[in-house]
Design a protein around this motif. Structure first.
Motif, PDB file in Angstrom:
ATOM      1  N   GLN A 195       6.648  -8.485  -5.746  1.00  0.00           N
ATOM      2  CA  GLN A 195       5.615  -7.459  -5.846  1.00  0.00           C
ATOM      3  C   GLN A 195       6.242  -6.175  -6.386  1.00  0.00           C
ATOM      4  O   GLN A 195       7.254  -5.712  -5.866  1.00  0.00           O
ATOM      5  N   ARG A 196       5.649  -5.613  -7.440  1.00  0.00           N
ATOM      6  CA  ARG A 196       6.138  -4.367  -8.020  1.00  0.00           C
ATOM      7  C   ARG A 196       5.160  -3.248  -7.667  1.00  0.00           C
ATOM      8  O   ARG A 196       3.944  -3.449  -7.671  1.00  0.00           O
ATOM      9  N   PHE A 197       5.704  -2.084  -7.337  1.00  0.00           N
ATOM     10  CA  PHE A 197       4.849  -0.929  -7.056  1.00  0.00           C
ATOM     11  C   PHE A 197       5.586   0.341  -7.466  1.00  0.00           C
ATOM     12  O   PHE A 197       6.811   0.355  -7.632  1.00  0.00           O
ATOM     13  N   GLU A 198       4.830   1.384  -7.634  1.00  0.00           N
ATOM     14  CA  GLU A 198       5.368   2.660  -8.143  1.00  0.00           C
ATOM     15  C   GLU A 198       4.998   3.763  -7.170  1.00  0.00           C
ATOM     16  O   GLU A 198       3.853   3.853  -6.720  1.00  0.00           O
ATOM     17  N   LEU A 253       7.811   1.158   4.983  1.00  0.00           N
ATOM     18  CA  LEU A 253       9.033   1.256   4.179  1.00  0.00           C
ATOM     19  C   LEU A 253       9.291   2.733   3.932  1.00  0.00           C
ATOM     20  O   LEU A 253       8.747   3.331   2.982  1.00  0.00           O
ATOM     21  N   PRO A 254      10.106   3.395   4.763  1.00  0.00           N
ATOM     22  CA  PRO A 254      10.328   4.836   4.614  1.00  0.00           C
ATOM     23  C   PRO A 254      11.456   5.130   3.627  1.00  0.00           C
ATOM     24  O   PRO A 254      12.113   4.239   3.093  1.00  0.00           O
ATOM     25  N   ASP A 255      11.678   6.421   3.411  1.00  0.00           N
ATOM     26  CA  ASP A 255      12.804   6.935   2.622  1.00  0.00           C
ATOM     27  C   ASP A 255      12.816   6.397   1.204  1.00  0.00           C
ATOM     28  O   ASP A 255      13.871   6.111   0.624  1.00  0.00           O
ATOM     29  N   LEU A 256      11.630   6.218   0.609  1.00  0.00           N
ATOM     30  CA  LEU A 256      11.567   5.816  -0.790  1.00  0.00           C
ATOM     31  C   LEU A 256      11.774   7.032  -1.687  1.00  0.00           C
ATOM     32  O   LEU A 256      11.571   8.189  -1.285  1.00  0.00           O
ATOM     33  N   LEU A 257      12.177   6.789  -2.918  1.00  0.00           N
ATOM     34  CA  LEU A 257      12.357   7.865  -3.889  1.00  0.00           C
ATOM     35  C   LEU A 257      11.037   8.085  -4.623  1.00  0.00           C
ATOM     36  O   LEU A 257      10.433   7.119  -5.128  1.00  0.00           O
ATOM     37  N   PRO A 258      10.561   9.316  -4.718  1.00  0.00           N
ATOM     38  CA  PRO A 258       9.323   9.573  -5.468  1.00  0.00           C
ATOM     39  C   PRO A 258       9.503   9.220  -6.950  1.00  0.00           C
ATOM     40  O   PRO A 258      10.610   9.179  -7.486  1.00  0.00           O
ATOM     41  N   TYR A 259       8.371   8.912  -7.554  1.00  0.00           N
ATOM     42  CA  TYR A 259       8.314   8.701  -9.007  1.00  0.00           C
ATOM     43  C   TYR A 259       9.295   7.608  -9.420  1.00  0.00           C
ATOM     44  O   TYR A 259      10.090   7.759 -10.337  1.00  0.00           O
ATOM     45  N   SER A 260       9.269   6.460  -8.656  1.00  0.00           N
ATOM     46  CA  SER A 260      10.186   5.351  -8.909  1.00  0.00           C
ATOM     47  C   SER A 260       9.407   4.044  -8.900  1.00  0.00           C
ATOM     48  O   SER A 260       8.338   3.934  -8.293  1.00  0.00           O
ATOM     49  N   ILE A 261       9.993   3.038  -9.564  1.00  0.00           N
ATOM     50  CA  ILE A 261       9.405   1.707  -9.621  1.00  0.00           C
ATOM     51  C   ILE A 261      10.257   0.779  -8.752  1.00  0.00           C
ATOM     52  O   ILE A 261      11.479   0.722  -8.895  1.00  0.00           O
ATOM     53  N   TYR A 262       9.620   0.044  -7.839  1.00  0.00           N
ATOM     54  CA  TYR A 262      10.311  -0.838  -6.918  1.00  0.00           C
ATOM     55  C   TYR A 262       9.807  -2.284  -7.086  1.00  0.00           C
ATOM     56  O   TYR A 262       8.647  -2.517  -7.442  1.00  0.00           O
ATOM     57  N   SER A 263      10.740  -3.227  -6.816  1.00  0.00           N
ATOM     58  CA  SER A 263      10.388  -4.646  -6.727  1.00  0.00           C
ATOM     59  C   SER A 263      10.655  -5.101  -5.293  1.00  0.00           C
ATOM     60  O   SER A 263      11.684  -4.755  -4.714  1.00  0.00           O
ATOM     61  N   LEU A 264       9.740  -5.887  -4.750  1.00  0.00           N
ATOM     62  CA  LEU A 264       9.794  -6.241  -3.328  1.00  0.00           C
ATOM     63  C   LEU A 264       9.514  -7.729  -3.159  1.00  0.00           C
ATOM     64  O   LEU A 264       8.658  -8.289  -3.835  1.00  0.00           O
ATOM     65  N   ARG A 265      10.286  -8.372  -2.228  1.00  0.00           N
ATOM     66  CA  ARG A 265      10.057  -9.753  -1.847  1.00  0.00           C
ATOM     67  C   ARG A 265      10.184  -9.870  -0.323  1.00  0.00           C
ATOM     68  O   ARG A 265      10.921  -9.112   0.288  1.00  0.00           O
ATOM     69  N   VAL A 266       9.504 -10.849   0.242  1.00  0.00           N
ATOM     70  CA  VAL A 266       9.476 -11.040   1.702  1.00  0.00           C
ATOM     71  C   VAL A 266       9.906 -12.471   2.006  1.00  0.00           C
ATOM     72  O   VAL A 266       9.497 -13.417   1.319  1.00  0.00           O
ATOM     73  N   THR A 267      10.786 -12.614   3.012  1.00  0.00           N
ATOM     74  CA  THR A 267      11.198 -13.937   3.475  1.00  0.00           C
ATOM     75  C   THR A 267      11.065 -13.999   4.994  1.00  0.00           C
ATOM     76  O   THR A 267      11.134 -12.979   5.681  1.00  0.00           O
ATOM     77  N   ALA A 268      10.870 -15.213   5.490  1.00  0.00           N
ATOM     78  CA  ALA A 268      10.952 -15.482   6.936  1.00  0.00           C
ATOM     79  C   ALA A 268      12.345 -16.015   7.242  1.00  0.00           C
ATOM     80  O   ALA A 268      12.954 -16.693   6.414  1.00  0.00           O
ATOM     81  N   PHE A 269      12.860 -15.699   8.433  1.00  0.00           N
ATOM     82  CA  PHE A 269      14.174 -16.219   8.777  1.00  0.00           C
ATOM     83  C   PHE A 269      14.206 -16.648  10.238  1.00  0.00           C
ATOM     84  O   PHE A 269      13.488 -16.108  11.084  1.00  0.00           O
ATOM     85  N   ASN A 270      15.018 -17.666  10.493  1.00  0.00           N
ATOM     86  CA  ASN A 270      15.267 -18.160  11.845  1.00  0.00           C
ATOM     87  C   ASN A 270      16.765 -18.119  12.113  1.00  0.00           C
ATOM     88  O   ASN A 270      17.514 -17.461  11.381  1.00  0.00           O
ATOM     89  N   LEU A 322       0.863  -1.179   0.000  1.00  0.00           N
ATOM     90  CA  LEU A 322       0.000   0.000   0.000  1.00  0.00           C
ATOM     91  C   LEU A 322       0.900   1.230   0.000  1.00  0.00           C
ATOM     92  O   LEU A 322       1.666   1.445   0.942  1.00  0.00           O
ATOM     93  N   VAL A 323       0.837   2.028  -1.082  1.00  0.00           N
ATOM     94  CA  VAL A 323       1.653   3.235  -1.204  1.00  0.00           C
ATOM     95  C   VAL A 323       0.957   4.347  -0.441  1.00  0.00           C
ATOM     96  O   VAL A 323      -0.178   4.727  -0.776  1.00  0.00           O
ATOM     97  N   LEU A 324       1.601   4.871   0.586  1.00  0.00           N
ATOM     98  CA  LEU A 324       1.007   5.914   1.434  1.00  0.00           C
ATOM     99  C   LEU A 324       1.278   7.309   0.895  1.00  0.00           C
ATOM    100  O   LEU A 324       0.419   8.177   0.939  1.00  0.00           O
ATOM    101  N   ASN A 325       2.489   7.556   0.431  1.00  0.00           N
ATOM    102  CA  ASN A 325       2.818   8.829  -0.213  1.00  0.00           C
ATOM    103  C   ASN A 325       4.038   8.590  -1.088  1.00  0.00           C
ATOM    104  O   ASN A 325       4.448   7.448  -1.298  1.00  0.00           O
ATOM    105  N   SER A 326       4.627   9.662  -1.556  1.00  0.00           N
ATOM    106  CA  SER A 326       5.713   9.514  -2.532  1.00  0.00           C
ATOM    107  C   SER A 326       6.977   8.932  -1.920  1.00  0.00           C
ATOM    108  O   SER A 326       7.851   8.470  -2.653  1.00  0.00           O
ATOM    109  N   THR A 327       7.128   8.937  -0.588  1.00  0.00           N
ATOM    110  CA  THR A 327       8.346   8.404   0.037  1.00  0.00           C
ATOM    111  C   THR A 327       8.057   7.316   1.058  1.00  0.00           C
ATOM    112  O   THR A 327       8.953   6.846   1.733  1.00  0.00           O
ATOM    113  N   LEU A 328       6.800   6.898   1.186  1.00  0.00           N
ATOM    114  CA  LEU A 328       6.449   5.937   2.226  1.00  0.00           C
ATOM    115  C   LEU A 328       5.432   4.942   1.686  1.00  0.00           C
ATOM    116  O   LEU A 328       4.462   5.336   1.027  1.00  0.00           O
ATOM    117  N   ALA A 329       5.701   3.658   1.953  1.00  0.00           N
ATOM    118  CA  ALA A 329       4.775   2.593   1.582  1.00  0.00           C
ATOM    119  C   ALA A 329       4.644   1.636   2.751  1.00  0.00           C
ATOM    120  O   ALA A 329       5.485   1.595   3.653  1.00  0.00           O
TER     121      ALA A 329
END
Length: 1048
Positions: A870-873, A842-859, A797-804
């Motif tokens: 997951q891709r988001f802009e 996810l703070p400190d994102l760059l505005p007007y950019s395309i990001y790719s995201l993956r999530v892992t669990a770790f022990n 969920l993109v909250l603003n230009s620098t935060l998701a």
């Protein structure tokens, strides 16, 4: 009387079995691609008692490559799981789940179950698991008549509980649910009966109730109350059991083992643990009071179910090699050995010319690739059986080096260096080391595991080393590097200081170290940190203490540390009062003399000595040190301290030590020299008094448990042959302890464990003279494996230009395979979230950019598989300030403005906002003018501006989101044209120059005339006035005096 016919006297025997776990010689992490026959890793206990109120789970887990398939038999017949919808088998597992929640009776599933795990290399089988439901039957209805007894006679209240599975726990209570008190006179027998040695009137009551608690179902049943009435009409001397007899035990022709025997139930029960054949024989319990004594004889015969002496071990062979599998078990009577192959009796297995059976040994010679199989050894007697799987895996694998390439080893000069070369191959590879040429000679030690040891490292040993692993199939090599560093040494240590109170003192500590290592200088006071006091100043090579107080006295130590070694030195600081004149000389006391040992016993000795001279400072205490010539000759250890007023000490000693003692005296100045050593005193060996400390259990691989401990010192060993008995069992699963004895190590690795399960762990010390005390158990966990599942339902969920915000579903608990430490979101950088989180910002994102995201669990082992990408802009944001902004004069009434586009556009630029206003001499701002300029413009000129006017300019870039930060500049227009036209300069006119020259010449002439007159004594106005009046107070000066007259 030759025996006691009534009474709850019994002998309990416990026989411990030692079971050794299998060890697979393959590293499943590094060699997981190699084929491997099945190995059973987890199974339910042989005697499996279940709770009929819960679903039944019969465990069977196995590993192998390919992953094994599973099948079951029940009562010796194949179990068709598909025929019963209530019977399920877990995926990729042999574990059965019997669903009885729909009203099915658990007893319908009772029987003998056995699991088989198959793959193309063989079949492993589990133990025969006898499945029985727990039972807690009701007490049979009975009518109990009241009991009337005479005072002083013996009495037994029978309990006779119903037979349950497992047997119930018996206890006696009253109507108020209070336990009946027990004593030497009144006690409960092992069968639950309540026994009165002699009954008294106060024992009369109507509520003697026997209770039976059934542990599996946690139910309690009670017997009908028993009424007892005691008649006080007969003299107690008529009964031999009044007063209450004292009970004692003896063994015929032998001693009862004191370390393993204990007396329970007011000495009416004798319990012996760790039973051996030597404990067989006749035991006699004796009852005594002032009437006489009676005894009862119990004949004990020691029998034992089979237990392992040498369990079969997995065997990895290359084609053409030979090997053996042994299966040695003990028991009483001696167990018979039966071999199976892939679950079938070996006599019915396909004939293999490379295999032969000789009793408890399988012999393999010139094996071929098809000889891989799983063999079962069954050792049984009338008291039980043992079943163990061991595979023969025939592999033809070229060698491979498992040590990381280009590893750099660092070592201090003159210290030993160990360079590793861990390999695997089949046949087992031979290892050769090279450095320019092949290494050989006495300077090197070539260990069986491939490690190269250099006894004493010198700078010439630095460089590149190559280990080459060869077998008949191929070779493999690896390069490592050795760096030999200079040792750290303190060149100028701190020196002993005596300083007066309120003075300053400086301790110097100069050291050298290898220039490639980073040093750290640390100072200690009395082996602790320096006081947090600004009077203590630490410099690079010194410690300064200002305004010294009495509390600053002590021992100061400087420690020079590097990553590889350290050196240290200490000095004493003594603080004294200001000394009178002449000063009294204070010195360390003289060394004690005349050491003598008396009262020599096994664990102690008395030491006496004569003090030396005090040298003007009272002796505060004596320090007693010892040397152990047997274990550490030449090294003196502190033993104890005594006050300075004493000259004797009672010293507690340890077994198996060759003691010599010496004494040092301490006064306010410092320690004396040590005394001469005493004569040597040797203590006798004994069993250890203590067990290792810091016992821990943890896993380093997904299928092992590493048990570590702090080993005993030679002084704690108490005798030769020190070993450690390492014991473990899976908590809540295994009843018996598995154990192994090891020596000269401080860890043991248990292989083939289930992943991340709790284990009870104990480590006991033993030597040639016996075991140490019984250790306490600690809980440790076997190793973790990588999580097997990825977080699901990942959304952004993109909250603003620098935060998701990212959200996900947690991984299933069974897929964690360890202790979940959190979730990692992989973006341009990693973001870590705690294990109880299912979303994160996810703070400190760059505005007007395309990001790719993956999530892992770790022990603790690492990360599991990643989620789907997951891709988001991010939307547009405001831009940064223009890259530069400058203002220059274009004309007399114009100014040119230039700027550069912003470094961070954060979207599509829509233009620039330009503002300006005047600034007067009081810095007041005028009316603000504003212009909008297109995005492709980088300069602008303002025309027709008033002259001599200061302006303030502002410029900012903008996107559709808005304007970014502004840059400002100030500039001034030039003077008016009329004011800057050519004018006559008076300083350049001839008449003006002539006038000024004449005035200067006249002034110069006047100055010269005055100077001449003054030198010739000419009169000046004050002088003339004095001459005219003839003032008598004015005395003429002599010609030898100063030329000028003096006015007074």
């Amino acid at each position: 009387m030759d025996r006691l016919r009534d009474g709850p006297l019994a002998l309990l025997l416990f026989l411990g079995h030692v079971i050794t776990a299998l060890e697979v010689p393959l590293d499943p992490k590094l060699l997981e691609e190699l084929p491997q026959p099945p190995t059973i890793t987890h199974q339910s206990p042989k005697d499996f008692i279940i709770d009929p109120r819960e679903n039944i789970v019969i465990h069977c887990e196995a590993k192998g490559k390919p992953h094994p398939s599973f099948s079951w038999t029940r009562n010796g017949t194949h179990l068709d799981i598909d025929k019963d919808p209530k019977v399920l088998m877990k995926p990729r597992s042999g574990t059965l789940v019997l669903d009885i929640s729909g009203g099915q009776r658990a007893e319908e599933y009772e029987g003998v179950y056995q699991c088989s795990a198959h793959n193309e290399l063989g079949t492993a089988v589990s133990n025969s698991i006898i499945l029985r439901q727990s039972r807690s039957p009701l007490w049979s209805k009975e009518r109990i008549s009241p009991i009337i007894a005479q005072k002083g006679q013996s009495l037994i209240l029978r309990c006779r509980p119903p037979a349950g599975l497992p047997p119930p726990i018996i206890f006696w209570m009253d109507n108020n649910i209070q336990r009946l008190p027990q004593s030497r006179r009144v006690s409960q027998a092992l069968n639950g009966d309540l026994f009165f040695s002699n009954i008294l009137p106060e024992d009369s009551r109507s509520d003697y109730i026997c209770y039976a608690r059934f542990p599996h179902t946690q139910t309690i049943q009670q017997k009908q109350p028993i009424s007892v009435r005691v008649l006080d009409t007969v003299m107690s001397l008529m009964f031999p059991f009044s007063p209450t007899p004292a009970i004692s035990w003896v063994k015929h022709n032998s001693e009862i083992p004191s370390g393993r025997a204990s007396f329970l139930n007011f000495s009416k029960t004798l319990r012996i643990t760790d039973v051996s054949e030597a404990d067989a024989g006749e035991y006699r319990c004796i009852a005594n009071n002032h009437h006489g004594s009676v005894h009862h004889t119990i004949r004990v015969t020691v029998n034992a179910a089979p237990y392992w002496i040498s369990a079969p071990r997995n065997l990895v062979l290359a084609p053409g090699e030979m090997g053996i599998i042994t299966c040695r078990a003990a028991g009483r009577p001696k167990p018979s050995i039966r071999w199976l192959m892939n679950g079938l009796p070996i006599e019915n297995a396909p004939r293999d010319p490379s295999r032969s059976v000789e009793g408890d040994t399988l012999i393999f010679s010139e094996v071929q690739t098809g000889s891989s199989a799983v063999y079962q050894c069954n050792a049984s007697n009338e008291y039980g059986y043992l079943l163990s799987n061991a595979f023969v895996n025939v592999l033809a694998e070229p060698p491979r080096v498992l040590t990381l390439p280009n590893t750099v080893y660092q070592v201090i000069m003159n210290k030993p260096a160990l360079l590793e070369c861990v390999t695997f191959g089949s046949p087992a590879p031979t290892i050769t080391w090279f450095k320019d040429s092949m290494l050989e000679g006495n300077a090197y030690v070539f260990h069986e595991n491939g490690t190269l040891e250099i006894h004493m490292s010198h700078p010439s040993n630095s460089g590149k080393y190559t280990c080459v692993a060869r077998n008949s199939l191929s070779l493999s090599e690896n390069h490592v590097y050795l760096q030999v560093k200079e040792p750290t040494r303190i060149l100028r240590p701190p020196e002993y200081r005596v300083v007066q109170r309120s003075r300053d003192v400086v301790f110097e500590c100069k050291a050298k170290h290898d220039p490639s290592l980073v040093p750290t200088m640390t100072w200690l006071k009395d082996d602790g940190e320096l006081p947090d006091d600004e009077r203590f100043r630490v410099d690079s090579d010194s410690l300064t203490i200002t305004d010294v107080t009495e509390s600053d006295a002590g021992t100061y130590t400087c420690i020079m540390n590097t990553t590889l070694d350290q050196d240290s030195a200490s000095a004493q600081l003594t603080v004294v009062e200001a000394l009178p004149t002449p000063a009294v000389i204070y010195e360390q006391p003289g060394a004690p003399t005349d050491l003598e040992l008396t009262d020599l016993v096994a664990r102690s000795v008395q030491l006496t000595w004569t003090p030396g001279e005090e040298h003007n400072s009272r002796i505060k205490k004596f320090l007693i040190q010892y040397e152990d010539a047997l274990h550490q000759s030449g090294v003196w250890h502190n033993l104890t301290e005594v006050p300075g007023t004493k000259t004797t000490a009672h010293l507690k000693l340890s077994p198996y030590v060759h003691y010599s003692f010496r004494v040092l005296a301490l006064n306010n100045v410092g320690f004396s020299r040590p005394s001469m050593p005493s004569r040597q005193y040797r203590t006798s060996p004994a069993a250890p008094d203590e067990n290792p400390t810091e016992v821990k259990g943890h896993g380093t691989e997904h299928n092992n448990l590493v048990i570590t401990w702090k080993p005993l010192t030679p002084q704690q060993a108490n005798g030769p042959g020190l070993e450690y008995k390492v014991m473990w069992r899976q908590q809540g699963i295994e009843t018996y302890w598995t154990s192994v004895s090891v020596a000269n190590v401080s860890k043991f690795v248990v292989s083939g464990t289930p992943t991340f399960v709790p284990y009870e762990v104990m480590v006991q010390a033993l030597n040639d003279y016996g075991p140490g005390p019984k250790p306490g158990a600690v809980i440790g966990y076997s190793g973790e494996d990588f999580p097997s599942a990825a977080p699901g339902d990942v959304r952004v969920l993109v909250l603003n230009s620098t935060l998701a915000e990212v959200r996900w579903s947690p991984v299933p608990l069974e897929s964690v395979r360890g202790r979940l430490q959190g979730y990692k979101v992989q973006l341009s950088s990693h973001h870590i979230f705690s294990p109880n989180k299912t979303s994160g910002k996810l703070p400190d994102l760059l505005p007007y950019s395309i990001y790719s995201l993956r999530v892992t669990a770790f022990n603790g082992r690492g990360e599991g598989p990643t989620s789907a990408t997951q891709r988001f802009e991010t939307p547009e944001g405001v831009p940064s300030a223009p890259s530069f902004f400058k203002v220059s004069t274009f004309d007399l009434d114009s100014l040119m403005l230039e700027w550069g586009p912003p470094y961070e556009r954060n979207g599509r630029l829509t233009g620039y906002t330009f503002k300006y206003q005047t600034v007067n001499s009081k810095n007041d701002l005028g009316l603000l003018e504003e212009l909008d300029l297109p995005s492709n413009q980088s300069s602008f000129t303002l025309h027709n501006l008033p002259h001599s006017t200061r302006y303030k300019f502002y410029i900012s870039a903008r996107t559709q989101r808005g304007a970014g930060p502004m840059l400002t500049e100030e500039a001034v227009t030039v003077l008016d044209r009329a004011m800057v036209s050519p004018q006559v300069d008076i300083a350049t006119q001839g008449w003006f120059i002539g006038l000024m020259s004449a005035i200067a010449l006249l002034i110069l002439i006047l100055l010269i005339i005055c100077f001449i007159k003054r030198n010739k004594g000419g009169k000046y106005p004050v002088k003339e006035k004095e001459d005219a009046h003839g003032d008598p107070e004015i005395q003429p000066m002599k010609e030898d005096d100063i030329t000028f007259g003096e006015y007074r």
